[in-house]
Design a protein around this motif. Structure first.
Motif, PDB file in Angstrom:
ATOM      1  N   UNK A 201     -11.457  28.209-138.272  1.00 48.07           N
ATOM      2  CA  UNK A 201     -11.473  26.813-138.723  1.00 48.07           C
ATOM      3  C   UNK A 201     -10.436  25.983-137.989  1.00 48.07           C
ATOM      4  N   UNK A 202      -9.250  26.523-137.828  1.00 50.60           N
ATOM      5  CA  UNK A 202      -8.183  25.779-137.162  1.00 50.60           C
ATOM      6  C   UNK A 202      -8.503  25.539-135.690  1.00 50.60           C
ATOM      7  N   UNK A 203      -9.001  26.561-135.016  1.00 56.24           N
ATOM      8  CA  UNK A 203      -9.297  26.433-133.593  1.00 56.24           C
ATOM      9  C   UNK A 203     -10.434  25.457-133.343  1.00 56.24           C
ATOM     10  N   UNK A 204     -11.460  25.490-134.204  1.00 52.72           N
ATOM     11  CA  UNK A 204     -12.582  24.557-134.046  1.00 52.72           C
ATOM     12  C   UNK A 204     -12.128  23.125-134.306  1.00 52.72           C
ATOM     13  N   UNK A 205     -11.379  22.930-135.372  1.00 53.11           N
ATOM     14  CA  UNK A 205     -10.919  21.590-135.728  1.00 53.11           C
ATOM     15  C   UNK A 205     -10.027  21.004-134.640  1.00 53.11           C
ATOM     16  N   UNK A 206      -9.176  21.832-134.059  1.00 57.37           N
ATOM     17  CA  UNK A 206      -8.270  21.361-133.012  1.00 57.37           C
ATOM     18  C   UNK A 206      -9.024  20.836-131.802  1.00 57.37           C
TER      19      UNK A 206
END
Length: 268
Positions: A201-206
């Motif tokens: 989730x964090x990598x996609x959002x970034x």
């Protein structure tokens, strides 16, 4: 008024969190029930569902009678299946078992028209659903999700996410936990799977991409949203029907503690 394709694209790219329903059952009635229940989108599962390619158009037609947008989970990374789903009117596709940047690029290539991809021109029902201008906006508005559900996919996560044209990634918790721990589970709140779900989730959002995930609804769906997932599947028609039946029978037999549909096998 914008059609379902444009609405879905606009809401996701405005940062909204949308609730998706999952369709396993053949026939259009369960799709209509799910769509009229209030889901923002419904995904037709052609990989593990019972609908089959022959039931795709009828299910899409049933969804079109509701406010929900329609997506298709393809059986595999097979360009003809992806193109057929989009030509039939799906607003987007979810492709299972993407493990490398090359596979992610092949997925995008199959879903974009030239010069950005290799999708063959023939939006037969899509033009009926979205109008004659559909081909001109399909590349911009069609959603393309690569499923992240193996240890190898996690190893290649950043390169997959950096694939041009990808809309987002979609987590399959059962396969992901099976790959990481040897045991399939839809509960992604503990252990190595929990860390992986947070990282995705964090990598996609970034990168400005849309993180999506499958849950059976309720507590897990709320938890996914708190982690930043914005395309959250919250239940399948199969599991919800099974759960409702189990709940009624458990109550009648005097065993209310067995009423949760989570007590049954995962229908995913």
């Amino acid at each position: 008024m914008p059609d379902a394709l444009a609405r879905l694209h606009a809401r996701l790219h405005a940062g909204e969190t949308l609730l998706n329903g999952w369709l396993h059952l053949p026939g259009g009635v369960s799709a209509e029930i799910m769509g009229r229940a209030g889901y923002d989108a419904l995904t037709i599962d052609l990989q593990h569902g019972l609908i089959g390619d022959g039931g795709l158009v009828a299910t899409l037609q049933a969804i079109a009678a509701t406010p929900a947008a329609a997506l298709v989970r393809a059986p595999w990374l097979h360009p003809p299946d992806l193109m057929r789903a989009l030509d039939a009117g799906a607003a987007g596709v979810i492709c299972p078992m993407i493990e490398t940047r090359e596979q992610a690029a092949a997925l995008v290539h199959a879903c974009r028209y030239a010069p950005h991809g290799g999708r063959s021109y023939g939006p037969t029902r899509a033009r009926l659903s979205y109008g004659g201008e559909y081909p001109a906006r399909a590349d911009e508005q069609t959603l393309i999700f690569a499923m992240i559900e193996t240890h190898r996919a996690l190893e290649n996560l950043e390169s997959i996410l950096d694939t041009p044209g990808l809309s987002g990634v979609y987590v399959g918790p059962a396969d992901l936990s099976l790959s990481l721990s040897g045991r399939a589970s839809l509960d992604f709140r503990e252990g190595e799977t929990a860390a992986a779900v947070v990282r995705i989730a964090q990598a996609a959002t970034a990168r400005g991409l849309i993180p999506g995930i499958f849950t059976q609804g309720g507590e897990l769906a709320r938890h996914a949203a708190t982690l930043g997932y914005r395309f959250v599947t919250a239940g399948s028609d199969f599991a919800l029907l099974e759960g409702a039946a189990r709940s009624v029978l458990a109550d009648l037999h005097g065993h209310p503690s067995a009423s949760s549909y989570a007590a049954g096998p995962p229908a995913y």
